[in-house]
Design an enzyme around this catalytic site. Structure first.
Site, short mmCIF file in Angstrom:
data_model
loop_
_atom_site.label_atom_id
_atom_site.label_comp_id
_atom_site.label_asym_id
_atom_site.label_seq_id
_atom_site.Cartn_x
_atom_site.Cartn_y
_atom_site.Cartn_z
N TYR A 1 0.79 -1.20 -0.05
CA TYR A 1 0.02 0.09 -0.11
C TYR A 1 0.90 1.23 0.10
O TYR A 1 0.44 2.30 -0.76
CB TYR A 1 -1.21 0.01 1.11
CG TYR A 1 -2.01 -0.96 0.71
CD1 TYR A 1 -3.07 -0.50 -0.31
CD2 TYR A 1 -2.46 -2.12 1.28
CE1 TYR A 1 -4.02 -1.53 -0.50
CE2 TYR A 1 -3.22 -3.03 1.15
CZ TYR A 1 -4.22 -2.62 -0.03
OH TYR A 1 -5.14 -3.50 -0.40
N ASN B 1 -13.27 3.52 -5.71
CA ASN B 1 -11.92 3.89 -5.69
C ASN B 1 -11.33 4.28 -4.41
O ASN B 1 -12.02 5.13 -3.53
CB ASN B 1 -11.53 4.85 -6.87
CG ASN B 1 -11.82 4.26 -8.29
OD1 ASN B 1 -12.30 3.09 -8.36
ND2 ASN B 1 -12.26 5.14 -9.28
N HIS C 1 -15.23 1.80 -0.49
CA HIS C 1 -14.21 0.92 -0.24
C HIS C 1 -13.15 1.68 0.44
O HIS C 1 -11.99 0.99 0.39
CB HIS C 1 -13.62 0.15 -1.44
CG HIS C 1 -14.61 -0.77 -2.29
ND1 HIS C 1 -14.78 -1.26 -3.51
CD2 HIS C 1 -15.82 -1.18 -1.58
CE1 HIS C 1 -15.61 -1.92 -3.66
NE2 HIS C 1 -16.58 -2.00 -2.60
N SER D 1 -15.94 -3.20 -13.62
CA SER D 1 -16.17 -4.33 -14.16
C SER D 1 -17.41 -4.82 -13.58
O SER D 1 -17.99 -6.01 -14.15
CB SER D 1 -15.16 -5.32 -14.14
OG SER D 1 -15.00 -5.46 -12.46
N GLU E 1 -15.14 -1.73 -22.41
CA GLU E 1 -15.48 -3.13 -22.95
C GLU E 1 -16.91 -3.24 -22.24
O GLU E 1 -17.33 -2.56 -21.25
CB GLU E 1 -14.48 -4.24 -22.97
CG GLU E 1 -14.26 -4.24 -21.28
CD GLU E 1 -13.02 -5.21 -21.20
OE1 GLU E 1 -12.07 -5.47 -21.96
OE2 GLU E 1 -12.77 -5.97 -20.00
C1 BJW Z 1 -12.04 1.55 -18.23
C2 BJW Z 1 -11.02 2.38 -18.79
C3 BJW Z 1 -11.19 3.79 -19.23
C4 BJW Z 1 -10.40 0.57 -17.95
N1 BJW Z 1 -12.59 4.46 -19.13
N2 BJW Z 1 -13.42 2.23 -18.52
C5 BJW Z 1 -19.89 -14.63 -4.12
C6 BJW Z 1 -21.05 -13.86 -4.92
C7 BJW Z 1 -21.30 -12.62 -4.63
C8 BJW Z 1 -20.57 -11.98 -3.71
C9 BJW Z 1 -19.58 -12.55 -2.88
C10 BJW Z 1 -19.21 -14.11 -2.94
N3 BJW Z 1 -18.31 -14.08 -2.53
C11 BJW Z 1 -17.88 -13.02 -1.71
C12 BJW Z 1 -18.47 -11.87 -1.96
C13 BJW Z 1 -18.64 -10.77 -1.41
C14 BJW Z 1 -17.64 -9.89 -2.00
C15 BJW Z 1 -17.80 -9.72 -3.46
O1 BJW Z 1 -18.30 -9.17 -4.30
N4 BJW Z 1 -16.74 -10.78 -4.09
C16 BJW Z 1 -16.82 -11.10 -5.71
C17 BJW Z 1 -15.53 -10.60 -6.21
C18 BJW Z 1 -17.34 -12.46 -6.00
N5 BJW Z 1 -17.71 -8.58 -1.60
C19 BJW Z 1 -17.22 -8.10 -0.27
O2 BJW Z 1 -16.51 -9.01 0.43
C20 BJW Z 1 -17.57 -6.86 0.14
N6 BJW Z 1 -18.01 -6.75 1.50
C21 BJW Z 1 -19.32 -7.47 1.77
O3 BJW Z 1 -19.85 -8.21 0.91
O4 BJW Z 1 -19.75 -7.35 3.15
C22 BJW Z 1 -20.75 -8.10 3.50
C23 BJW Z 1 -20.10 -9.43 4.02
C24 BJW Z 1 -19.19 -9.15 5.16
C25 BJW Z 1 -18.87 -10.64 5.55
C26 BJW Z 1 -19.39 -11.56 5.01
C27 BJW Z 1 -20.01 -11.68 4.07
C28 BJW Z 1 -20.56 -10.58 3.57
C29 BJW Z 1 -16.39 -5.95 0.07
C30 BJW Z 1 -15.64 -5.62 -1.03
C31 BJW Z 1 -14.39 -4.98 -1.08
C32 BJW Z 1 -13.64 -4.83 -2.31
N7 BJW Z 1 -12.40 -4.36 -2.10
C33 BJW Z 1 -11.66 -4.10 -3.35
C34 BJW Z 1 -10.11 -4.03 -2.68
C35 BJW Z 1 -9.27 -2.88 -2.27
C36 BJW Z 1 -8.05 -3.34 -2.07
C37 BJW Z 1 -7.17 -2.76 -2.64
O5 BJW Z 1 -7.33 -1.42 -3.29
O6 BJW Z 1 -5.80 -2.81 -3.07
O7 BJW Z 1 -11.82 -2.79 -3.81
S1 BJW Z 1 -11.46 -5.60 -4.40
C38 BJW Z 1 -11.37 -4.30 -5.90
O8 BJW Z 1 -12.40 -4.36 -6.74
C39 BJW Z 1 -11.52 -2.92 -5.33
C40 BJW Z 1 -12.33 -2.13 -6.03
O9 BJW Z 1 -13.04 -1.30 -5.85
C41 BJW Z 1 -13.41 -3.34 -6.46
C42 BJW Z 1 -14.11 -3.05 -7.93
O10 BJW Z 1 -13.24 -3.05 -8.94
P1 BJW Z 1 -13.57 -2.15 -10.35
O11 BJW Z 1 -13.34 -0.73 -9.69
O12 BJW Z 1 -14.65 -2.49 -11.13
O13 BJW Z 1 -12.17 -2.33 -11.16
P2 BJW Z 1 -11.86 -3.56 -12.23
O14 BJW Z 1 -10.53 -3.61 -12.62
O15 BJW Z 1 -12.53 -4.75 -11.75
O16 BJW Z 1 -12.37 -2.96 -13.51
C43 BJW Z 1 -12.31 -1.71 -14.32
C44 BJW Z 1 -12.90 -1.64 -15.31
O17 BJW Z 1 -12.74 -0.31 -16.05
C45 BJW Z 1 -13.13 -2.42 -16.43
O18 BJW Z 1 -14.29 -2.76 -16.88
C46 BJW Z 1 -12.37 -1.86 -17.56
O19 BJW Z 1 -12.73 -2.35 -19.05
C47 BJW Z 1 -12.64 -0.64 -17.47
N8 BJW Z 1 -11.73 0.63 -18.03
N9 BJW Z 1 -10.02 1.73 -18.57
C48 BJW Z 1 -13.55 3.55 -19.19
N10 BJW Z 1 -10.04 4.46 -19.61
#
Ligand code: BJW
Ligand code: ZN
Length: 247
Positions: free
Chosen positions: A66, A101, A118, A189, A215
């Site tokens: 980090y 973000n 987040h 995504s 995409e």
């Molecule tokens: C462009 C571009 C340009 C590129 N212009 N576009 C099974 C089913 C459903 C849910 C779950 C499950 N198992 C577990 C869960 C829950 C889990 C979850 O969702 N998991 C899934 C992955 C399956 N969620 C959680 O755990 C959350 N908490 C929760 O649910 O609490 C309740 C609970 C508590 C206890 C027990 C059970 C439930 C918390 C989620 C926390 C996410 N944290 C992160 C990591 C931070 C660490 C770090 O920063 O290092 O946050 S994960 C990571 O993904 C980060 C992001 O905010 C998050 C989303 O990603 P994002 O922003 O969508 O990025 P990308 O890279 O995926 O996509 C980028 C996009 O941009 C792409 O589409 C490109 O095409 C596009 N792009 N250039 C426009 N110029």
């Protein structure tokens, strides 16, 4: 840019817009996204970094990561997409910006009342007493910072997998998604929950949902319109249209 007549006329009339952003909006600033072939997690395993157990197993490694991220984020600047959203908040009565973000770039661009789902890499807190810390000194010899009050371990204020979102923030985001007329899902995504539910909630409540992404995504089949392209190119054009309408 090719937009539908419906979106064009909504831009004319709407006073209620809700926006959800993800890592893609910061890509043009030079912050890497998570998923995809060049994403951060094509090189690093999220399970080794982005959960509390991983942190407790190896806090040195997680802090090192980090701090590296913090330095990158500190050195980059908001891009035209961040500035366009900061401007859009002044053009409608009811505007809510929700971000996944942690990079602080919306705030640096001038957006106010940002709902950070987040966390924020600029903040940290003590895992024992909860005290929040805005500036942590992390030296190379002593990578894990400790609390000045109770000597507990300090962690970044970032929501890892399996952790609850900050209290009240998701509720405010849901309220905004529920009442808006136009919902924009930008650069995400849409695979991480509960954030990925917000566009679906908005649509169910009658909002027109537009996705802006390079995409198609998990939710493309569930939204009203997908604008394919860079957020930094599409958003300034949309906001300019709204501005011209306002005169
Ligand atoms: C462009 C571009 C340009 C590129 N212009 N576009 C099974 C089913 C459903 C849910 C779950 C499950 N198992 C577990 C869960 C829950 C889990 C979850 O969702 N998991 C899934 C992955 C399956 N969620 C959680 O755990 C959350 N908490 C929760 O649910 O609490 C309740 C609970 C508590 C206890 C027990 C059970 C439930 C918390 C989620 C926390 C996410 N944290 C992160 C990591 C931070 C660490 C770090 O920063 O290092 O946050 S994960 C990571 O993904 C980060 C992001 O905010 C998050 C989303 O990603 P994002 O922003 O969508 O990025 P990308 O890279 O995926 O996509 C980028 C996009 O941009 C792409 O589409 C490109 O095409 C596009 N792009 N250039 C426009 N110029
Ligand atoms: Zn403490």
């Amino acid at each position: 840019m090719n937009i539908s007549n419906k979106l064009c006329s909504l831009l004319h009339t709407t006073e209620s817009i809700c926006v959800l952003t993800g890592a893609g909006i910061s890509a043009e600033s030079g912050v890497e996204t998570f998923r995809g072939s060049n994403g951060l997690w094509s090189k690093l395993k999220p399970e080794e970094l982005a959960n509390f157990d991983a942190f407790m197993r190896n806090p040195d490694l997680v802090w090192e990561w980090y701090n590296y991220q913090k330095k990158i984020i500190h050195d980059v600047k908001p891009n035209p997409a961040h500035y366009a959203l900061a401007h859009l908040q002044d053009l409608v009565k009811d505007f809510t910006l929700i971000t996944q973000n942690i990079d602080n770039l919306h705030i640096r661009a001038g957006s106010k009342n940002v709902l950070e789902l987040h966390g924020n890499i600029e903040r940290s807190y003590c895992i024992s007493c909860g005290k929040s810390v805005t500036h942590v000194e992390v030296t190379l010899e002593n990578k894990v910072p400790h609390c000045s009050s109770c000597h507990g371990i300090i962690r970044p204020d970032i929501v890892w997998f399996g952790e609850m979102l900050p209290e009240g923030v998701f509720e405010m985001a849901t309220d905004a998604a529920t009442r808006c007329e136009l919902f924009l899902s930008i650069g995400t995504s849409a695979v991480v929950y509960p954030a990925a539910n917000l566009p679906l909630i908005a649509r169910k409540q009658g909002a027109y949902v537009v996705e802006i992404n390079m995409e198609r995504t998990e939710i493309s089949n569930s939204v009203d319109e997908t604008l394919l392209g860079k957020a930094g190119e599409i958003l300034p054009q949309l906001v300019k249209m709204k501005e011209e309408i306002k005169g």
